[in-house]
Design a protein around this motif. Structure first.
Motif, PDB file in Angstrom:
ATOM      1  N   LEU A   1     -32.915 -26.811 -20.690  1.00 53.88           N
ATOM      2  CA  LEU A   1     -31.793 -26.760 -21.612  1.00 53.88           C
ATOM      3  C   LEU A   1     -30.825 -27.854 -21.204  1.00 53.88           C
ATOM      4  CD1 LEU A   1     -30.587 -25.132 -23.990  1.00 53.88           C
ATOM      5  CD2 LEU A   1     -29.412 -23.741 -22.262  1.00 53.88           C
ATOM      6  N   VAL A   2     -30.498 -28.733 -22.164  1.00 53.29           N
ATOM      7  CA  VAL A   2     -29.671 -29.901 -21.884  1.00 53.29           C
ATOM      8  C   VAL A   2     -28.428 -29.858 -22.779  1.00 53.29           C
ATOM      9  CG1 VAL A   2     -29.653 -32.429 -21.799  1.00 53.29           C
ATOM     10  CG2 VAL A   2     -31.787 -31.186 -21.393  1.00 53.29           C
ATOM     11  N   LEU A   3     -27.288 -30.140 -22.193  1.00 53.96           N
ATOM     12  CA  LEU A   3     -26.029 -30.224 -22.924  1.00 53.96           C
ATOM     13  C   LEU A   3     -25.773 -31.693 -23.244  1.00 53.96           C
ATOM     14  CD1 LEU A   3     -23.515 -28.603 -23.889  1.00 53.96           C
ATOM     15  CD2 LEU A   3     -22.493 -29.140 -21.658  1.00 53.96           C
ATOM     16  N   VAL A   4     -25.720 -32.026 -24.536  1.00 57.36           N
ATOM     17  CA  VAL A   4     -25.550 -33.428 -24.941  1.00 57.36           C
ATOM     18  C   VAL A   4     -24.333 -33.576 -25.868  1.00 57.36           C
ATOM     19  CG1 VAL A   4     -28.003 -34.003 -24.717  1.00 57.36           C
ATOM     20  CG2 VAL A   4     -27.148 -33.184 -26.882  1.00 57.36           C
ATOM     21  N   PRO A   5     -23.732 -34.754 -25.856  1.00 54.76           N
ATOM     22  CA  PRO A   5     -22.570 -34.977 -26.730  1.00 54.76           C
ATOM     23  C   PRO A   5     -22.997 -35.191 -28.170  1.00 54.76           C
ATOM     24  CG  PRO A   5     -23.085 -36.979 -25.555  1.00 54.76           C
ATOM     25  CD  PRO A   5     -24.030 -35.930 -25.029  1.00 54.76           C
ATOM     26  N   LYS A   6     -22.071 -34.913 -29.082  1.00 56.21           N
ATOM     27  CA  LYS A   6     -22.271 -35.274 -30.493  1.00 56.21           C
ATOM     28  C   LYS A   6     -21.823 -36.709 -30.663  1.00 56.21           C
ATOM     29  CE  LYS A   6     -21.626 -30.908 -32.927  1.00 56.21           C
ATOM     30  NZ  LYS A   6     -20.768 -30.238 -33.928  1.00 56.21           N
ATOM     31  N   ARG A   7     -22.472 -37.412 -31.555  1.00 53.90           N
ATOM     32  CA  ARG A   7     -22.033 -38.771 -31.893  1.00 53.90           C
ATOM     33  C   ARG A   7     -20.701 -38.691 -32.628  1.00 53.90           C
ATOM     34  NH1 ARG A   7     -24.716 -43.576 -32.582  1.00 53.90           N
ATOM     35  NH2 ARG A   7     -26.741 -42.574 -32.664  1.00 53.90           N
ATOM     36  N   ASN A   8     -20.608 -37.710 -33.519  1.00 54.97           N
ATOM     37  CA  ASN A   8     -19.413 -37.530 -34.340  1.00 54.97           C
ATOM     38  C   ASN A   8     -18.828 -36.148 -34.093  1.00 54.97           C
ATOM     39  OD1 ASN A   8     -19.796 -40.076 -35.784  1.00 54.97           O
ATOM     40  ND2 ASN A   8     -21.566 -39.045 -36.702  1.00 54.97           N
TER      41      ASN A   8
END
Length: 173
Positions: free
Chosen positions: A162-169
């Motif tokens: 499980l990976v926490l990634v940023p949103k582009r927008n």
């Protein structure tokens, strides 16, 4: 003689906008069911295996002693499992977690078949779930399943993470 100092732009988005290879993905770029076949593959050498064992203090003779391993059920050295996992995880970074805020969990790690010196490992990752964070609107969670195959297509390891990634927008669903 004077030294010239050039500005180095260290911002990932700016470097990618220049045409550099994208490293990782934003949440919006993941699609459930997508399978990423990571490149390049890696041939595991005896030196790779022995160095990993020695720096992690795993001195089990199955991994570092030819005579001992020759008398085992496999008949030769077996590559230590944590190296196989670490290698596959590393192979997946540019496609999966290159923009990660955090790796939150790993589960279901298994090694159904052994890896031997000289085997070439290929990794592929399937996106199982993509969802925005409930508490922070600028990020989301991506659950993936990585499989590691040797040169004969035999499954030698697999795991989910499980990976926490940023949103582009940020602020968009």
């Amino acid at each position: 003689m004077s030294e010239t100092t050039n500005h180095v732009d260290t911002d990932q988005a700016t470097r990618e906008a220049s045409g550099a290879h994208s490293y990782g993905r934003y949440l919006e770029e993941f699609e459930e069911g997508a399978v990423y076949k990571h490149w390049p593959a890696k041939t595991v050498t005896e030196a790779d295996d022995h160095l990993f064992c020695l720096i992690t203090m795993n001195h089990h003779p199955l991994h570092i002693n030819d005579v001992y391993a020759g008398q085992s059920q496999q008949g030769k050295n077996v590559v230590v499992g944590p190296y196989v996992y670490s290698l596959a995880l590393g192979m997946s970074v540019s496609d999966i977690s290159g923009k990660a805020i955090a790796n939150l969990a790993t589960e279901g790690l298994s090694h159904p078949n052994p890896v031997f010196h000289g085997d070439t490992l290929f990794a592929e990752t399937e996106v199982l779930e993509v969802r925005p964070s409930r508490s922070k609107p600028d990020r989301g969670l991506v659950k993936v399943h990585t499989r590691v195959l040797n040169q004969d297509g035999v499954l030698v390891a697999e795991f989910r993470r499980l990976v926490l990634v940023p949103k582009r927008n940020p602020g968009t669903e």
